[in-house]
Motif scaffolding. Structure first.
Motif, PDB file in Angstrom:
ATOM      1  N   GLU A   9       0.840  -0.980   0.009  1.00 40.28           N
ATOM      2  CA  GLU A   9      -0.301  -0.306  -0.049  1.00 40.28           C
ATOM      3  C   GLU A   9       1.087   1.692  -0.058  1.00 40.28           C
ATOM      4  O   GLU A   9       0.518   2.561  -0.329  1.00 40.28           O
ATOM      5  CB  GLU A   9      -0.844  -0.355   1.447  1.00 40.28           C
ATOM      6  N   HIS A  10       1.637   1.507   0.487  1.00 40.73           N
ATOM      7  CA  HIS A  10       3.033   2.416   0.134  1.00 40.73           C
ATOM      8  C   HIS A  10       4.341   2.408  -0.558  1.00 40.73           C
ATOM      9  O   HIS A  10       4.415   2.969  -1.236  1.00 40.73           O
ATOM     10  CB  HIS A  10       3.529   1.913   2.021  1.00 40.73           C
ATOM     11  N   ARG A  11       4.105   1.482  -1.682  1.00 39.64           N
ATOM     12  CA  ARG A  11       4.793   1.515  -2.781  1.00 39.64           C
ATOM     13  C   ARG A  11       4.089   2.055  -4.135  1.00 39.64           C
ATOM     14  O   ARG A  11       2.736   1.712  -4.454  1.00 39.64           O
ATOM     15  CB  ARG A  11       4.735  -0.042  -3.469  1.00 39.64           C
ATOM     16  N   ALA A  12       4.718   3.030  -5.051  1.00 43.23           N
ATOM     17  CA  ALA A  12       3.747   3.543  -6.153  1.00 43.23           C
ATOM     18  C   ALA A  12       3.622   2.870  -7.095  1.00 43.23           C
ATOM     19  O   ALA A  12       4.220   1.217  -7.608  1.00 43.23           O
ATOM     20  CB  ALA A  12       4.926   5.105  -6.641  1.00 43.23           C
ATOM     21  N   ALA A  13       2.698   2.454  -7.532  1.00 43.00           N
ATOM     22  CA  ALA A  13       2.094   1.453  -8.759  1.00 43.00           C
ATOM     23  C   ALA A  13       3.086   1.654 -10.149  1.00 43.00           C
ATOM     24  O   ALA A  13       3.364   2.520 -11.040  1.00 43.00           O
ATOM     25  CB  ALA A  13       0.671   1.941  -9.210  1.00 43.00           C
ATOM     26  N   PHE A  44       9.053  -1.375 -13.465  1.00 44.50           N
ATOM     27  CA  PHE A  44       8.187  -2.952 -13.247  1.00 44.50           C
ATOM     28  C   PHE A  44       8.353  -2.956 -12.342  1.00 44.50           C
ATOM     29  O   PHE A  44       8.509  -2.716 -11.092  1.00 44.50           O
ATOM     30  CB  PHE A  44       8.595  -3.774 -14.471  1.00 44.50           C
ATOM     31  N   GLU A  45       6.792  -3.682 -11.949  1.00 36.85           N
ATOM     32  CA  GLU A  45       7.291  -4.857 -10.839  1.00 36.85           C
ATOM     33  C   GLU A  45       7.673  -6.479 -11.260  1.00 36.85           C
ATOM     34  O   GLU A  45       6.571  -6.719 -12.093  1.00 36.85           O
ATOM     35  CB  GLU A  45       6.001  -4.600  -9.720  1.00 36.85           C
ATOM     36  N   ALA A  46       8.017  -7.142 -10.366  1.00 36.77           N
ATOM     37  CA  ALA A  46       7.618  -8.542 -10.886  1.00 36.77           C
ATOM     38  C   ALA A  46       6.949  -9.935 -10.067  1.00 36.77           C
ATOM     39  O   ALA A  46       7.499  -9.701  -8.444  1.00 36.77           O
ATOM     40  CB  ALA A  46       9.341  -9.124 -10.988  1.00 36.77           C
ATOM     41  N   ILE A  47       6.034 -10.398  -9.507  1.00 39.99           N
ATOM     42  CA  ILE A  47       5.567 -11.532  -8.742  1.00 39.99           C
ATOM     43  C   ILE A  47       6.137 -12.826  -9.725  1.00 39.99           C
ATOM     44  O   ILE A  47       5.897 -13.279 -10.070  1.00 39.99           O
ATOM     45  CB  ILE A  47       4.137 -10.807  -8.770  1.00 39.99           C
ATOM     46  N   VAL A  48       6.892 -13.376  -8.110  1.00 41.39           N
ATOM     47  CA  VAL A  48       7.188 -14.449  -8.460  1.00 41.39           C
ATOM     48  C   VAL A  48       6.249 -15.488  -8.406  1.00 41.39           C
ATOM     49  O   VAL A  48       6.993 -15.480  -6.403  1.00 41.39           O
ATOM     50  CB  VAL A  48       9.255 -14.347  -8.415  1.00 41.39           C
ATOM     51  N   VAL A  49       5.545 -16.164  -8.594  1.00 41.31           N
ATOM     52  CA  VAL A  49       5.198 -17.683  -8.024  1.00 41.31           C
ATOM     53  C   VAL A  49       5.682 -18.566  -7.873  1.00 41.31           C
ATOM     54  O   VAL A  49       5.535 -19.695  -8.556  1.00 41.31           O
ATOM     55  CB  VAL A  49       3.442 -17.542  -8.450  1.00 41.31           C
ATOM     56  N   GLY A  69      13.746  -4.255  -4.593  1.00 43.54           N
ATOM     57  CA  GLY A  69      12.671  -3.737  -4.125  1.00 43.54           C
ATOM     58  C   GLY A  69      11.019  -4.159  -5.455  1.00 43.54           C
ATOM     59  O   GLY A  69      10.198  -3.693  -5.088  1.00 43.54           O
ATOM     60  N   ARG A  70      11.553  -4.471  -6.403  1.00 45.73           N
ATOM     61  CA  ARG A  70      10.933  -4.544  -7.951  1.00 45.73           C
ATOM     62  C   ARG A  70       9.967  -6.315  -7.876  1.00 45.73           C
ATOM     63  O   ARG A  70       8.569  -6.701  -8.456  1.00 45.73           O
ATOM     64  CB  ARG A  70      10.858  -4.170  -8.757  1.00 45.73           C
ATOM     65  N   PHE A  71      10.469  -7.116  -7.599  1.00 39.80           N
ATOM     66  CA  PHE A  71      10.508  -8.096  -6.918  1.00 39.80           C
ATOM     67  C   PHE A  71       9.387  -8.164  -6.074  1.00 39.80           C
ATOM     68  O   PHE A  71       9.664  -8.205  -4.993  1.00 39.80           O
ATOM     69  CB  PHE A  71      11.572  -9.543  -7.015  1.00 39.80           C
ATOM     70  N   VAL A  72       7.997  -9.655  -6.349  1.00 42.80           N
ATOM     71  CA  VAL A  72       7.608  -9.663  -5.238  1.00 42.80           C
ATOM     72  C   VAL A  72       7.241 -11.156  -5.081  1.00 42.80           C
ATOM     73  O   VAL A  72       7.458 -11.607  -6.015  1.00 42.80           O
ATOM     74  CB  VAL A  72       6.408  -9.121  -5.031  1.00 42.80           C
ATOM     75  N   VAL A  73       8.033 -12.186  -4.138  1.00 44.37           N
ATOM     76  CA  VAL A  73       8.218 -13.607  -4.158  1.00 44.37           C
ATOM     77  C   VAL A  73       6.801 -14.067  -3.201  1.00 44.37           C
ATOM     78  O   VAL A  73       6.438 -13.613  -2.243  1.00 44.37           O
ATOM     79  CB  VAL A  73       9.531 -14.054  -3.292  1.00 44.37           C
ATOM     80  N   LEU A  74       5.974 -14.931  -3.528  1.00 48.99           N
ATOM     81  CA  LEU A  74       4.878 -15.535  -3.301  1.00 48.99           C
ATOM     82  C   LEU A  74       4.885 -17.093  -3.405  1.00 48.99           C
ATOM     83  O   LEU A  74       4.645 -17.429  -4.671  1.00 48.99           O
ATOM     84  CB  LEU A  74       3.680 -14.947  -4.110  1.00 48.99           C
ATOM     85  N   PRO A  75       5.143 -17.547  -1.910  1.00 50.95           N
ATOM     86  CA  PRO A  75       5.173 -19.225  -1.918  1.00 50.95           C
ATOM     87  C   PRO A  75       3.878 -19.266  -1.865  1.00 50.95           C
ATOM     88  O   PRO A  75       2.995 -18.564  -1.780  1.00 50.95           O
ATOM     89  CB  PRO A  75       5.830 -19.144  -0.661  1.00 50.95           C
ATOM     90  N   GLY A  94       0.340  -2.732 -11.602  1.00 48.43           N
ATOM     91  CA  GLY A  94       0.565  -1.945 -12.932  1.00 48.43           C
ATOM     92  C   GLY A  94      -0.552  -2.139 -13.834  1.00 48.43           C
ATOM     93  O   GLY A  94      -1.574  -2.210 -14.556  1.00 48.43           O
ATOM     94  N   ARG A  95      -0.401  -0.381 -14.737  1.00 52.69           N
ATOM     95  CA  ARG A  95      -1.841  -0.451 -16.053  1.00 52.69           C
ATOM     96  C   ARG A  95      -1.404  -1.502 -16.793  1.00 52.69           C
ATOM     97  O   ARG A  95      -2.619  -2.045 -17.217  1.00 52.69           O
ATOM     98  CB  ARG A  95      -0.743   0.943 -16.222  1.00 52.69           C
ATOM     99  N   TYR A  96      -0.320  -2.156 -17.260  1.00 54.19           N
ATOM    100  CA  TYR A  96      -0.340  -3.224 -17.414  1.00 54.19           C
ATOM    101  C   TYR A  96       0.608  -4.581 -17.181  1.00 54.19           C
ATOM    102  O   TYR A  96       1.077  -4.230 -16.439  1.00 54.19           O
ATOM    103  CB  TYR A  96       0.602  -3.453 -19.158  1.00 54.19           C
TER     104      TYR A  96
END
Length: 343
Positions: A9-13, A44-49, A69-75, A94-96
């Motif tokens: 919630e504190h990160r810019a889109a 970009f943000e990268a969501i790695v599942v 900080g652009r990477f989010v790791v989702l186990p 993201g917009r895209y």
């Protein structure tokens, strides 16, 4: 959820959300994730599942993305690639959005080229490019057959008749295309096509660029090389019927029935292409498919070779199975010869 950054919630889109599903790919992740980190377009943000991997994939993901900080790791628990992508899309801001499989990788300017294309000339909803097939002994650029821009239900026709690759990867999508009731069918194969069919029912504006920035690795053991069962063909057709039923008002008066027949026939021909598969030519599903194909016989010549349609015709009789196997053998020899001459 792991994250290398401040709370969501504190990160810019960002401009782009990159969705990367991973399952037991420990030995392939370095080129994939480093190709994302090294993009010339950095917003970009990268969501790695990690889809419940049994090997060291999760630890490798954390190692390779640490400090960025652009990477989010989702186990998650193991539920398949469709559910893994669904989990990532629920987090995407993201917009895209674009998709990258954990054993593939990008050229450095992939995002830069795709974002520029989706925003030029007033913008569009989807950008498609070419891709590079990477095998053990060669690399080859694969170019889309359809390269003119599309609107309305044109994308539906091209996806279902394989005028363009039905994959989610290798494309950039406006994220809102995934909002509002998009269903992720947990099928063993063809999940990308089923998502693309639903998106196509929304009549997106589609642009093509003559650029190959996606490296698609052909590796033993990947899902694309798994055995295609008859039950799968039937279940896949039922999923397509479900999509068409939910979008009946949008598809009225279109070529949807032809597209459905071409798509179902493509999968069934893939089934009979394996000489080890049992004959199912008298099954009620195949009988219905044969009736549908008869209604569209002239149009099918645009999408299938004479040999493929001849195999399908012979398949109605068990006694003609040897003739089908002979046709299969001749086609394999021809394909092998063409590939050897090309490389």
């Amino acid at each position: 959820m792991d994250t290398n950054a401040t709370p969501k919630e504190h990160r810019a889109a960002p401009a782009v959300s990159v969705v990367i599903p991973v399952y037991n790919l420990e030995g392939y992740l370095t080129p994939c994730l480093e190709s994302v980190r090294g993009q010339s377009f950095a917003d970009f943000e990268a969501i790695v599942v990690d889809d419940g991997s049994k090997d060291g994939s999760l630890a490798e993901i954390r190692r390779l993305t640490a400090g960025d900080g652009r990477f989010v790791v989702l186990p998650t628990e193991n539920r398949g690639v469709a559910r893994a992508r669904e989990a990532a899309l629920a987090q995407a801001r993201g917009r895209y959005v674009c998709f990258l499989d954990g054993d593939d990788w990008w050229e450095r300017d992939m995002l830069e080229r795709m974002v520029a294309a989706i925003e030029e000339r007033g913008g569009c909803d989807i950008v498609c490019g070419n891709y590079i097939r990477v095998c053990a002994t060669y690399r080859a650029e694969v170019r889309e057959r359809r390269t003119a821009d599309l609107e309305g239900l044109g994308y539906l026709r091209e996806v279902m008749t394989f005028g363009i690759a039905p994959s989610l990867w290798g494309k950039l999508f406006r994220r809102t295309l995934f909002d509002g009731g998009l269903k992720h069918y947990p099928m063993r194969r063809g999940q990308d096509t089923l998502v693309n069919i639903q998106i196509a029912c929304r009549a997106p504006r589609v642009r093509f660029i003559d650029y190959a920035g996606y490296n698609y690795l052909q590796r033993p053991g990947s899902e694309i090389h798994s055995r295609l069962s008859f039950d799968y063909c039937r279940s896949y057709a039922e999923a397509v019927d479900d999509i068409f039923g939910r979008n009946a008002a949008r598809l009225a008066g279109s070529e949807a029935d032809l597209c459905r027949t071409v798509n179902a026939l493509w999968w069934y021909i893939g089934y009979i292409n394996r000489s080890s598969n049992p004959w199912r030519g008298d099954d009620p599903y195949v009988v219905r498919l044969r009736d549908e194909a008869a209604r569209h016989r002239h149009a099918l010549n645009r999408y299938f070779s004479r040999g493929e349609l001849l195999m399908f015709d012979f398949d109605r009789w068990r006694a003609m199975r040897p003739a089908v196997i002979l046709l299969l053998t001749l086609r394999r020899w021809r394909t092998s010869l063409v590939r050897r001459m090309a490389h």
